[in-house]
Design an enzyme around this catalytic site. Structure first.
Site, PDB file in Angstrom:
ATOM      1  N   ASP A   1       0.835  -1.209   0.000  1.00 37.88           N
ATOM      2  CA  ASP A   1       0.000   0.000   0.000  1.00 37.88           C
ATOM      3  C   ASP A   1       0.869   1.257   0.000  1.00 37.88           C
ATOM      4  O   ASP A   1       1.991   1.252   0.512  1.00 37.88           O
ATOM      5  CB  ASP A   1      -0.913  -0.025   1.239  1.00 37.88           C
ATOM      6  CG  ASP A   1      -2.078   0.951   1.119  1.00 37.88           C
ATOM      7  OD1 ASP A   1      -2.350   1.423  -0.002  1.00 37.88           O
ATOM      8  OD2 ASP A   1      -2.707   1.240   2.151  1.00 37.88           O
ATOM      9  N   GLY A   2       0.317   2.327  -0.564  1.00 35.43           N
ATOM     10  CA  GLY A   2       0.976   3.631  -0.490  1.00 35.43           C
ATOM     11  C   GLY A   2       1.603   4.109  -1.797  1.00 35.43           C
ATOM     12  O   GLY A   2       2.322   5.115  -1.804  1.00 35.43           O
ATOM     13  N   ASN A   3       1.305   3.439  -2.886  1.00 32.61           N
ATOM     14  CA  ASN A   3       1.864   3.871  -4.184  1.00 32.61           C
ATOM     15  C   ASN A   3       1.416   5.288  -4.528  1.00 32.61           C
ATOM     16  O   ASN A   3       2.216   6.113  -4.991  1.00 32.61           O
ATOM     17  CB  ASN A   3       1.381   2.947  -5.310  1.00 32.61           C
ATOM     18  CG  ASN A   3       1.930   1.543  -5.194  1.00 32.61           C
ATOM     19  OD1 ASN A   3       2.810   1.285  -4.385  1.00 32.61           O
ATOM     20  ND2 ASN A   3       1.403   0.644  -6.006  1.00 32.61           N
TER      21      ASN A   3
ATOM     22  N   HIS B   1       2.557   3.487  -8.956  1.00 30.53           N
ATOM     23  CA  HIS B   1       2.275   2.079  -9.254  1.00 30.53           C
ATOM     24  C   HIS B   1       3.436   1.451 -10.028  1.00 30.53           C
ATOM     25  O   HIS B   1       3.819   0.306  -9.793  1.00 30.53           O
ATOM     26  CB  HIS B   1       0.979   1.950 -10.063  1.00 30.53           C
ATOM     27  CG  HIS B   1      -0.251   2.359  -9.287  1.00 30.53           C
ATOM     28  ND1 HIS B   1      -0.489   1.952  -7.997  1.00 30.53           N
ATOM     29  CD2 HIS B   1      -1.308   3.154  -9.620  1.00 30.53           C
ATOM     30  CE1 HIS B   1      -1.652   2.479  -7.577  1.00 30.53           C
ATOM     31  NE2 HIS B   1      -2.143   3.210  -8.543  1.00 30.53           N
TER      32      HIS B   1
ATOM     33  N   ARG C   1     -12.037   2.483  -8.151  1.00 32.39           N
ATOM     34  CA  ARG C   1     -11.146   3.606  -8.517  1.00 32.39           C
ATOM     35  C   ARG C   1     -11.478   4.125  -9.921  1.00 32.39           C
ATOM     36  O   ARG C   1     -12.141   3.443 -10.686  1.00 32.39           O
ATOM     37  CB  ARG C   1      -9.698   3.125  -8.451  1.00 32.39           C
ATOM     38  CG  ARG C   1      -9.340   2.740  -7.025  1.00 32.39           C
ATOM     39  CD  ARG C   1      -7.874   2.520  -6.866  1.00 32.39           C
ATOM     40  NE  ARG C   1      -7.582   2.187  -5.487  1.00 32.39           N
ATOM     41  CZ  ARG C   1      -6.386   2.221  -4.952  1.00 32.39           C
ATOM     42  NH1 ARG C   1      -5.349   2.568  -5.685  1.00 32.39           N
ATOM     43  NH2 ARG C   1      -6.210   1.909  -3.686  1.00 32.39           N
TER      44      ARG C   1
ATOM     45  N   LEU D   1      10.440 -20.771  -4.220  1.00 27.10           N
ATOM     46  CA  LEU D   1       9.540 -19.806  -3.575  1.00 27.10           C
ATOM     47  C   LEU D   1       8.184 -19.892  -4.267  1.00 27.10           C
ATOM     48  O   LEU D   1       8.120 -19.931  -5.492  1.00 27.10           O
ATOM     49  CB  LEU D   1      10.102 -18.382  -3.740  1.00 27.10           C
ATOM     50  CG  LEU D   1       9.190 -17.237  -3.301  1.00 27.10           C
ATOM     51  CD1 LEU D   1       9.091 -17.154  -1.789  1.00 27.10           C
ATOM     52  CD2 LEU D   1       9.700 -15.893  -3.854  1.00 27.10           C
TER      53      LEU D   1
HETATM   54  C1  IPE Z   1      -5.566  -2.662  -0.226  1.00 38.82           C
HETATM   55  O1  IPE Z   1      -5.191  -1.328  -0.348  1.00 38.82           O
HETATM   56  C2  IPE Z   1      -5.509  -3.334  -1.563  1.00 38.82           C
HETATM   57  C3  IPE Z   1      -4.184  -3.572  -2.114  1.00 38.82           C
HETATM   58  C4  IPE Z   1      -3.063  -3.266  -1.547  1.00 38.82           C
HETATM   59  C5  IPE Z   1      -4.164  -4.219  -3.408  1.00 38.82           C
HETATM   60  P1  IPE Z   1      -6.252  -0.149  -0.542  1.00 38.82           P
HETATM   61  O2  IPE Z   1      -5.468   1.084  -0.700  1.00 38.82           O
HETATM   62  O3  IPE Z   1      -7.185  -0.499  -1.652  1.00 38.82           O
HETATM   63  O4  IPE Z   1      -7.052  -0.195   0.829  1.00 38.82           O
HETATM   64  P2  IPE Z   1      -7.921   0.912   1.559  1.00 38.82           P
HETATM   65  O5  IPE Z   1      -8.962   1.370   0.575  1.00 38.82           O
HETATM   66  O6  IPE Z   1      -7.000   2.011   1.936  1.00 38.82           O
HETATM   67  O7  IPE Z   1      -8.479   0.210   2.753  1.00 38.82           O
HETATM   68  C1  IPE Z   2      -1.399   0.296  -3.414  1.00 34.85           C
HETATM   69  O1  IPE Z   2      -1.241   1.664  -3.409  1.00 34.85           O
HETATM   70  C2  IPE Z   2      -1.761  -0.259  -4.770  1.00 34.85           C
HETATM   71  C3  IPE Z   2      -3.151  -0.738  -4.875  1.00 34.85           C
HETATM   72  C4  IPE Z   2      -4.062  -0.695  -3.944  1.00 34.85           C
HETATM   73  C5  IPE Z   2      -3.545  -1.321  -6.146  1.00 34.85           C
HETATM   74  P1  IPE Z   2      -2.474   2.686  -3.413  1.00 34.85           P
HETATM   75  O2  IPE Z   2      -2.851   2.943  -4.821  1.00 34.85           O
HETATM   76  O3  IPE Z   2      -3.569   2.190  -2.552  1.00 34.85           O
HETATM   77  O4  IPE Z   2      -1.789   3.961  -2.794  1.00 34.85           O
HETATM   78  P2  IPE Z   2      -2.422   4.963  -1.736  1.00 34.85           P
HETATM   79  O5  IPE Z   2      -2.950   4.144  -0.601  1.00 34.85           O
HETATM   80  O6  IPE Z   2      -3.519   5.698  -2.446  1.00 34.85           O
HETATM   81  O7  IPE Z   2      -1.285   5.844  -1.352  1.00 34.85           O
HETATM   82 MG    MG Z   3      -4.050   2.423  -0.606  1.00 35.75          MG
END
Ligand code: IPE
Ligand code: IPE
Ligand code: MG
Length: 251
Positions: A25-27, A42, A76, A136
């Site tokens: 998470d956090g891209n 991403h 999204r 793996l």
């Molecule tokens: C969870 O992250 C899904 C993935 C990492 C693929 P999200 O960014 O979608 O989750 P929420 O919406 O913050 O809970």
């Molecule tokens: C994780 O990063 C990737 C996916 C959920 C597909 P996010 O796209 O959720 O990045 P944030 O949470 O908005 O920073």
């Molecule tokens: Mg996210």
């Protein structure tokens, strides 16, 4: 529930978790703090994934499960969904040969029916090509939601009950486990979520019953071997009890 052998004690200092699962998470935030489009986050996230797969293999982790696209991520904007689908395509096309050469067995969990046919074929190709690899196991959770997975397992069992092949009393926790998307895999020992969020977001809810959860502030594109090692160090400091007592002697 079966208690994994020798785990009902303080995790030894050298222990490597057999199954690590990561909520990548956090891209988007990584990109926006740099004034870049989310798509760049991403793209850099895929590089972090490559590093992490290599590090996991080197560290002797047996199974790495990665949350790549959730069943709820369809909410999204269409262009971001397209971008994420495109990245999966490119990841498999560009990396499959190398993953195969390094002994990675690719498996996929999640609902495939909603995916485009070319993505479904790529996922099948990856699974078939790498079927006999043992270094793996890389489990890609794509279009994955844990509630949906549990509902699918319940449906499969209900069909058996409705057909008279199974009594309702046979719907036990073990039977549900046996009908999940990857029933043969052990539960994750360690679940890591990056970006500082502290929730599961519908990831492996059933399998996480006794997983250790480690939340790291790092945005996914910055994740590397040392972040992984740090999370494993934290895991080693945990006491896993599985409802029992530490260092049970039987007396
Ligand atoms: C969870 O992250 C899904 C993935 C990492 C693929 P999200 O960014 O979608 O989750 P929420 O919406 O913050 O809970
Ligand atoms: C994780 O990063 C990737 C996916 C959920 C597909 P996010 O796209 O959720 O990045 P944030 O949470 O908005 O920073
Ligand atoms: Mg996210």
């Amino acid at each position: 529930m079966s208690i994994p052998e020798a785990l009902n004690v303080r995790t030894p200092e050298f222990a490597v978790p057999r199954h690590v699962a990561i909520i990548m998470d956090g891209n988007g935030r990584w990109a926006s703090t740099r004034g870049l489009p989310r798509s760049e986050g991403h793209r850099r996230g895929v590089e972090a994934l490559r590093r992490t797969v290599r590090a996991a293999g080197d560290l002797g982790i047996g199974i790495l499960t990665i949350f790549s696209f959730s069943a709820e991520n369809w909410a999204r904007p269409a262009n971001e969904v397209r971008e994420l689908m495109g990245l999966l395509r490119r990841f498999i096309r560009n990396d499959l040969a190398e993953l195969n050469q390094s002994g990675v067995h690719v498996r996929v969990i999640g609902e495939r029916e909603d995916l485009s046919s070319d993505i479904r074929s790529l996922l099948e190709e990856a699974e078939e090509l790498t079927l006999n690899n043992t270094k793996l196991t890389l489990v890609v959770a794509f279009n994955y939601g844990a509630r949906q997975e549990i509902a699918r397992a319940a449906q499969r069992l209900a069909i058996e009950v409705a057909a008279g092949r199974l009594p309702a009393s046979a719907i036990t926790a073990e039977a549900i486990t046996a009908h999940l998307d990857a029933p043969d895999l052990p539960d994750p020992d360690l679940i890591i979520r990056t970006s500082g969020e502290q929730r599961l977001s519908n990831f492996l809810l059933w399998q996480a019953a006794y997983s250790e959860l480690v939340f790291v502030p790092t945005y996914w594109p910055d994740f590397d071997r040392s972040t992984l090692e740090g999370a494993i160090a934290e895991y080693r400091r945990r006491e896993r009890r599985f409802g029992g007592l530490i260092a049970q002697t039987g007396s």
